[in-house]
Design an enzyme around this catalytic site. Structure first.
Site, short mmCIF file in Angstrom:
data_model
loop_
_atom_site.label_atom_id
_atom_site.label_comp_id
_atom_site.label_asym_id
_atom_site.label_seq_id
_atom_site.Cartn_x
_atom_site.Cartn_y
_atom_site.Cartn_z
N GLU A 82 1.02 -1.50 -0.28
CA GLU A 82 0.03 0.01 0.23
C GLU A 82 0.85 0.73 -0.39
O GLU A 82 0.55 2.07 1.10
CB GLU A 82 -1.24 0.35 1.12
CG GLU A 82 -1.61 -1.07 1.25
CD GLU A 82 -2.50 -1.22 2.80
OE1 GLU A 82 -2.63 -0.33 3.48
OE2 GLU A 82 -3.29 -2.29 2.58
N GLU A 117 -7.12 -11.01 -0.16
CA GLU A 117 -7.68 -10.02 0.70
C GLU A 117 -9.40 -9.68 0.58
O GLU A 117 -9.45 -9.06 0.86
CB GLU A 117 -7.39 -8.67 1.39
CG GLU A 117 -5.49 -8.49 1.56
CD GLU A 117 -5.17 -7.36 2.24
OE1 GLU A 117 -5.74 -6.57 3.04
OE2 GLU A 117 -3.87 -7.30 2.08
#
Length: 373
Positions: free
Chosen positions: A159, A264
């Site tokens: 991220e 995820e």
């Protein structure tokens, strides 16, 4: 006894003795998708330790890949300078071996769940660039080195981009610029040359963010560094994002020459406050009952929409099974999902394929079967 009654009782007995087919005794997910991609799940502390005993039959039957949900992040595993806590991570790796699973380490470098001391000297002042990079490299050397040859793939950096494709102004970036990303991939490969290495991020269905991730991956390869694939976090909602945008990113990443991992994966069925799209942990709100409408279970209308949405997404995954290496759900069952506490704390959410009682959601599993696509 009349012949008709006798025949009825015989037929009834036959029916009673026959096992009713269901997903409980039908094929597992890994069998359903054995010609397509790994099916993975995130593992919690209680599952890794064996405390959650009801998890084992589901893990054994349905999954051939596992990812450490929290236990390998910097904060839990390296909470203080010079101190590591490997107990849970060791248990996670041993679980993967018992399952003969493809084991994913998550994550070596991230701006969240990283203690403040990592960026500071003993006086509490910000470290310089070289000192921070050295600290990061030592962490990677210790963690990846301990599990060399046992962890099959690492989410090296997690991220680093904002949704518009710009670099996130984290402490890592403020102090080192982009060098921490380059050095992290370099060190990870140096320590375990046999492990696959990935970049992982959410909202990669957004074209600007996807293109930034692809550009970064190209740059790493141009520098002679190993990067095998890009992980597209699948934190989706009932009505967003459009499956066409998900599909476009799968195609774009593959065409750029990188493996696609869907990581995820979950489906938020609850209403959210505005500006809480994706998976930014900084956007977290106190409980408001208007965002927690299904405390006693989902109404049929939402269940049907939920199953249809999962089916649409899995049909895209299966269509592009030549491009996708792994699909990993972010949690084993509803009770273990982070979405019970994000973006609103204390909710009752239903985002996964198994319920709080470790039961298969029958209609949902059947809806994502490749035989239906």
């Amino acid at each position: 006894m009349k012949a008709s009654l006798k025949l009825f009782l015989i037929l009834a007995g036959i029916l009673i003795c026959q096992p009713v087919f269901s997903q409980e005794n039908g094929p597992g997910l890994k069998e359903m998708f054995n010609d397509a991609f790994y099916i993975g799940t995130a593992i919690s502390y209680r599952q890794a330790s064996g405390e959650e005993q009801a998890a084992w039959p589901l893990l054994e039957k349905h999954f051939n890949s596992i990812t450490s949900e929290n236990m390998m992040k910097w904060g839990p595993i390296h909470p203080e300078p010079g101190r590591y806590n490997f107990v849970s991570a060791d248990q996670f790796v041993e679980l993967g071996k018992k399952l003969n699973a493809f084991i994913i380490g998550h994550t070596l470098v991230w701006h969240q769940q990283t203690p403040k001391w990592v960026y500071q000297n003993e006086q509490g002042e910000l470290l310089g660039k070289e000192a921070l990079l050295e600290r990061m490299e030592k962490h990677i050397e210790t963690l990846a080195g301990r599990y060399k040859g046992q962890v099959h793939g690492w989410d090296v950096v997690n991220e680093v981009f904002e949704d518009d494709g710009s670099y996130r102004e984290s402490e890592w970036y403020q102090i080192t610029g982009r060098d921490y990303i380059i050095k992290a991939f370099q060190k990870a490969h140096e320590i375990d040359p046999g492990a696959e290495l990935y970049y992982n991020d959410y909202n990669l269905w957004k074209p600007e963010k996807r293109e930034a991730a692809i550009a970064l991956a190209h740059e790493l390869r141009e520098r002679g560094l190993r990067i095998d694939g890009i992980g597209m976090q699948g934190h989706y909602m009932l009505d967003s994002p459009p499956v066409e945008l998900i599909e476009a990113s799968i195609i774009a990443i593959s065409n750029a020459g990188f493996k696609v991992m869907v990581t995820e994966l979950d489906m938020d069925v609850l209403p959210r406050p505005r500006a809480s799209e994706g998976a930014d942990l900084n956007k977290n709100y106190a409980l408001d009952e208007k965002f927690n409408p299904y405390k006693d279970g989902l109404p049929k209308e939402i269940k049907d929409k939920f199953a249809k949405r999962y089916a649409e997404i899995f049909s895209v995954f299966y269509k592009h099974r030549d491009k996708i290496d792994r699909v990993t759900l972010w949690g084993l069952h509803d009770g273990a999902s982070w979405l019970n506490n994000w973006p609103v704390r204390g909710r009752t959410n239903y985002p996964l394929l198994f319920d709080r009682d470790f039961k298969v959601k029958e209609e949902l599993i059947q809806s994502i079967s490749p035989s239906k696509f």
